[in-house]
Design an enzyme around this catalytic site. Structure first.
Site, PDB file in Angstrom:
ATOM      1  N   LYS A 120     -39.634 -22.865  15.208  1.00  9.15           N
ATOM      2  CA  LYS A 120     -40.821 -23.699  14.623  1.00  9.15           C
ATOM      3  C   LYS A 120     -42.231 -23.095  15.433  1.00  9.15           C
ATOM      4  O   LYS A 120     -42.137 -22.537  16.478  1.00  9.15           O
ATOM      5  CB  LYS A 120     -40.663 -25.028  15.035  1.00  9.15           C
ATOM      6  CG  LYS A 120     -41.370 -26.087  14.185  1.00  9.15           C
ATOM      7  CD  LYS A 120     -40.496 -26.370  12.974  1.00  9.15           C
ATOM      8  CE  LYS A 120     -41.021 -27.591  12.159  1.00  9.15           C
ATOM      9  NZ  LYS A 120     -40.054 -27.922  11.041  1.00  9.15           N
ATOM     10  N   GLY A 232     -44.873 -41.966   4.050  1.00  9.15           N
ATOM     11  CA  GLY A 232     -45.363 -40.532   3.916  1.00  9.15           C
ATOM     12  C   GLY A 232     -45.691 -39.954   2.451  1.00  9.15           C
ATOM     13  O   GLY A 232     -44.738 -40.244   2.005  1.00  9.15           O
ATOM     14  N   GLY A 234     -46.982 -36.546   1.726  1.00  8.04           N
ATOM     15  CA  GLY A 234     -47.223 -35.269   1.782  1.00  8.04           C
ATOM     16  C   GLY A 234     -46.312 -34.639   0.748  1.00  8.04           C
ATOM     17  O   GLY A 234     -45.976 -35.307  -0.113  1.00  8.04           O
ATOM     18  N   ASN A 235     -46.005 -33.425   0.906  1.00  7.13           N
ATOM     19  CA  ASN A 235     -45.187 -32.637  -0.094  1.00  7.13           C
ATOM     20  C   ASN A 235     -43.810 -33.356  -0.302  1.00  7.13           C
ATOM     21  O   ASN A 235     -43.542 -33.746  -1.534  1.00  7.13           O
ATOM     22  CB  ASN A 235     -45.065 -31.224   0.321  1.00  7.13           C
ATOM     23  CG  ASN A 235     -43.946 -30.527  -0.563  1.00  7.13           C
ATOM     24  OD1 ASN A 235     -42.708 -30.682  -0.343  1.00  7.13           O
ATOM     25  ND2 ASN A 235     -44.470 -29.590  -1.392  1.00  7.13           N
ATOM     26  N   ALA A 236     -43.098 -33.702   0.770  1.00  8.83           N
ATOM     27  CA  ALA A 236     -41.823 -34.167   0.666  1.00  8.83           C
ATOM     28  C   ALA A 236     -41.892 -35.682   0.027  1.00  8.83           C
ATOM     29  O   ALA A 236     -41.104 -36.012  -0.747  1.00  8.83           O
ATOM     30  CB  ALA A 236     -41.232 -34.300   2.100  1.00  8.83           C
ATOM     31  N   GLY A 237     -42.880 -36.525   0.234  1.00  4.79           N
ATOM     32  CA  GLY A 237     -42.911 -37.790  -0.077  1.00  4.79           C
ATOM     33  C   GLY A 237     -43.343 -37.895  -1.679  1.00  4.79           C
ATOM     34  O   GLY A 237     -42.934 -38.509  -2.545  1.00  4.79           O
TER      35      GLY A 237
HETATM   36  N1  GLU Z   1     -40.725 -26.867   7.377  1.00  5.83           N
HETATM   37  C1  GLU Z   1     -39.452 -27.182   6.535  1.00  5.83           C
HETATM   38  C2  GLU Z   1     -38.461 -27.676   7.577  1.00  5.83           C
HETATM   39  O1  GLU Z   1     -38.946 -28.316   8.518  1.00  5.83           O
HETATM   40  C3  GLU Z   1     -38.895 -26.033   5.874  1.00  5.83           C
HETATM   41  C4  GLU Z   1     -38.613 -24.783   6.977  1.00  5.83           C
HETATM   42  C5  GLU Z   1     -38.366 -23.557   6.229  1.00  5.83           C
HETATM   43  O2  GLU Z   1     -38.190 -23.343   5.014  1.00  5.83           O
HETATM   44  O3  GLU Z   1     -38.175 -22.597   6.952  1.00  5.83           O
HETATM   45  O4  GLU Z   1     -37.409 -27.842   7.307  1.00  5.83           O
END
Ligand code: GLU
Length: 430
Positions: A120, A232, A234-237
């Site tokens: 990360k 939330g 954002g993209n996911a929400g």
């Molecule tokens: N940021 C996303 C996660 O937390 C995707 C990570 C990725 O695609 O490498 O799973």
């Protein structure tokens, strides 16, 4: 020689009494290690990141001054393959948060059984205060420093909180310039016009919908017309709202973002709320809906609750008030171990974060495969392969929870940690 590793008595709180996400990630691993009877040497190795890099990025601002931004990349564990995980641009980013998120990426890739490790990264910044030009220079500066430890066979970033396909494109370009040749596989979540994969944009939410569908089947729940609240946006929400309607037929009754929330018991039209959010940068003020706080949203009497915002949202204080039947965690780390025990006792079916939100990294893996072959799949192929991966992972976790009589998060840990431990053993690291 025996290793000293703590027992499962650690908590999500560090010595100063503050919530510490990395202490929480370690406490979760410790509990799984105890259940599995994990070799103490492997446990010790899995409790800490293998590598991390912290840098300062000088960036020329539009007014001619130079501002220095702090940035991180943590490569938590690469026993199963190159490290993989998103990049967050957030004012509250800390090294311990990035460590926790990198650990969760390790378990996430293992639980869906893709051949990748976990990593990360993050930059301490507020994207709302940056112009497009400043954002581009900051993104390129990150790659100039961190690029030396990245690569398709080493470590592959992707979008996360407040990062997007355009930022991935600038980074892929900067990396390619440094290498002297195009190397788009260094990063995923790229735009379709620059080596991105179809279905990557909604993949996190789509994978979560596969999990909710399977959980509902097990609970004998027909999702059509059932209520969903999403914390939330954002993209996911946003995609959870759109795909919840499209794939599951649910009624989205409440959504929120960092500025506040909206509630309409008769249901909110997902696409209109998404359009309102994109136009005004918030869900607040959506016509016909009543305001609701983030806290109230979590405690609504709904069938499906989707935390899709920050970590530490469901904790010992509010967990007793959660009334949803299914809690599908699209955020990373929204629930503390103390809250987990309460939800389990109260019969809330939790789909734990690193299972529920693994769709994003699964399609990122598909993107890496497509980049390596330089041959691209159609949307149906990606959707079908994603659904297969998510469904298999969901059932592996559910069956483990039943067999070991533990909550779903512990079961997900047991499945994932065993896979990583096996790779560690096979490689002769412990
Ligand atoms: N940021 C996303 C996660 O937390 C995707 C990570 C990725 O695609 O490498 O799973």
């Amino acid at each position: 020689m025996s290793q000293q590793v703590p027992s499962a008595t650690s908590t999500s709180v560090s010595a100063n009494g503050q919530f510490n996400p990395f202490a929480m990630a370690q406490a979760q691993l410790d509990a799984a290690a105890e259940i599995l009877g994990l070799d103490p040497q492997i446990h010790a190795l899995l409790r800490e990141p293998l590598r991390e890099m912290q840098v300062s990025l000088p960036v020329r601002m539009d007014d001619g001054t130079v501002r220095v931004f702090k940035a991180f990349r943590v490569q938590y564990n690469d026993a199963r393959g190159p490290t993989k995980g998103g990049l967050r641009f957030h004012p509250n980013e800390t090294i311990d948060l990035v460590r926790a998120l990198a650990a969760w990426m390790t378990w996430k890739c293992a639980v869906v059984d893709i051949p990748l490790g976990g990593g990360k990264g993050g930059i301490v910044c507020n994207t709302r205060e940056l112009s497009a030009g400043e954002l581009e220079r900051l993104s390129r500066a990150y790659i100039r420093q961190i690029g030396r430890i990245l690569g398709p066979e080493m470590d592959v970033p992707a979008p996360d909180m407040y990062t997007n396909p355009q930022i991935m494109a600038w980074m892929a370009d900067e990396y390619s310039v440094l290498q002297g040749h195009n190397d788009f596989g260094v990063i995923t979540g790229k735009p379709l016009g620059l080596g991105g994969s179809k279905v990557r944009e909604d993949a996190t939410a789509r994978g979560g919908m596969s999990c909710i569908r399977e959980a509902a089947r097990l609970l004998g729940m027909d999702t059509r017309g059932k209520t969903m609240a999403i914390q939330g946006f954002g993209n996911a929400g946003q995609y959870a709202a759109l795909l919840g309607e499209e794939l599951l037929g649910v009624k989205v009754v409440a959504v929120s973002d960092s500025k506040g929330g909206i509630y309409a018991p008769e249901g909110l039209p997902a696409s209109a709320v998404v359009a309102h959010k994109r136009a005004t940068e918030s869900v607040r003020g959506f016509p016909g809906a009543q305001p609701i706080s983030n806290r109230e949203l979590l405690e609504l009497d709904v069938d499906i609750l989707v935390p899709a915002a920050l970590e530490n949202q469901i904790n010992a204080q509010n967990a007793p008030n959660i009334r949803a039947k299914i809690c599908a965690e699209l955020a990373n780390g929204p629930t503390t171990p103390e809250a987990d025990d309460i939800l389990y006792r109260n019969g809330v079916y939790v789909i734990p974060d690193f299972l529920c939100n693994a769709g994003g990294v699964t399609v990122s893996y598909f993107e890496m495969v497509q980049n390596a072959y330089n041959y691209y799949w159609n949307a149906e192929t990606v959707k079908q392969r994603l659904d297969e991966k998510m469904t298999a992972a969901f059932h592996a976790v559910h069956e483990t929870a039943q067999r070991l009589k533990v909550n779903n998060r512990m079961a997900a840990y047991c499945v994932a940690v065993q896979r990583v431990a096996e790779a560690v053993r096979l490689r002769g690291w412990a």
